[in-house]
Design a protein around this motif. Structure first.
Motif, short mmCIF file in Angstrom:
data_model
loop_
_atom_site.label_atom_id
_atom_site.label_comp_id
_atom_site.label_asym_id
_atom_site.label_seq_id
_atom_site.Cartn_x
_atom_site.Cartn_y
_atom_site.Cartn_z
N ILE A 87 9.94 -3.64 16.92
CA ILE A 87 9.91 -3.84 15.47
C ILE A 87 8.49 -4.27 15.13
CG2 ILE A 87 10.76 -5.27 13.56
CD1 ILE A 87 13.40 -5.51 15.05
N ASP A 88 7.93 -3.72 14.05
CA ASP A 88 6.55 -4.06 13.70
C ASP A 88 6.35 -5.56 13.56
OD1 ASP A 88 5.75 -1.46 13.78
OD2 ASP A 88 5.51 -1.21 11.63
N ARG A 89 7.11 -6.19 12.68
CA ARG A 89 7.02 -7.65 12.49
C ARG A 89 8.41 -8.21 12.35
NH1 ARG A 89 3.05 -5.70 9.18
NH2 ARG A 89 4.43 -5.83 7.39
N CYS A 90 8.68 -9.25 13.09
CA CYS A 90 9.98 -9.91 13.06
C CYS A 90 10.36 -10.32 11.64
CB CYS A 90 9.92 -11.13 13.98
SG CYS A 90 11.44 -11.50 14.84
N SER A 91 9.42 -10.86 10.90
CA SER A 91 9.71 -11.36 9.56
C SER A 91 10.12 -10.24 8.61
CB SER A 91 8.50 -12.10 9.00
OG SER A 91 7.37 -11.25 8.96
#
Length: 161
Positions: free
Chosen positions: A50-54
């Motif tokens: 995933i690119d960014r968890c957030s």
């Protein structure tokens, strides 16, 4: 000498074949959210990020996934189990591919082909449940053979308010 070398090679190959346990991969790890996965297919691992968890909390986020197909997929079915404290509390299944009704661009791929997806995914809900739990995901084809499977461990302590 050649016989002993061949015997050692055979033993090593047999040991590798019977003891394969895939490593646990980190999908994302931030202050209040961790997601890890491990392939539950004893013969094959795969890549997933995933690119960014957030971004997961935004409802739509970008992923990357790759696998080399060991089986063709004329039809493809997915099953998810939500497991809390070792017990399955929720099951969801869906047909992703079947002749004349394909939801994915890789429906119809053949054994040996490289399957790669990079792009957005939209969840059907805005918040992922809080707590520690496992999501077991399994893809099977028309012959009920496992195409891919993984157990995702989620530790979510995000505050949505």
């Amino acid at each position: 000498m050649k016989t002993s070398n061949a015997l050692v090679l055979i033993l090593v190959l047999l040991y590798i074949n019977t003891s394969t346990e895939w490593p646990t991969h980190t999908v994302c790890k931030e202050d209040n959210l961790e997601i890890h996965y491990k392939s539950c297919d004893p013969q094959q691992d795969f890549a997933f990020t995933i690119d960014r968890c957030s971004d997961i909390t935004t409802h739509t986020f970008n992923i990357r996934g790759a696998i080399v197909l060991r089986h063709s997929i004329k039809e493809l079915y997915v099953k998810f189990d939500l497991i809390v404290n070792g017990k399955t509390v929720l099951t969801y299944s869906e047909t992703l591919c079947k002749p004349g009704h394909s939801k994915l661009i890789f429906c119809g791929k053949k054994k040996g082909e490289h399957l790669y997806y990079e792009g957005p995914v939209t969840l059907g809900f805005k918040e992922i449940p809080q707590g520690d739990y496992t999501i077991s995901a399994k893809l099977t084809n028309e012959d009920h053979v496992t195409v891919a499977c993984a157990d995702f461990t989620v530790k979510n302590y995000l505050d949505y308010y």
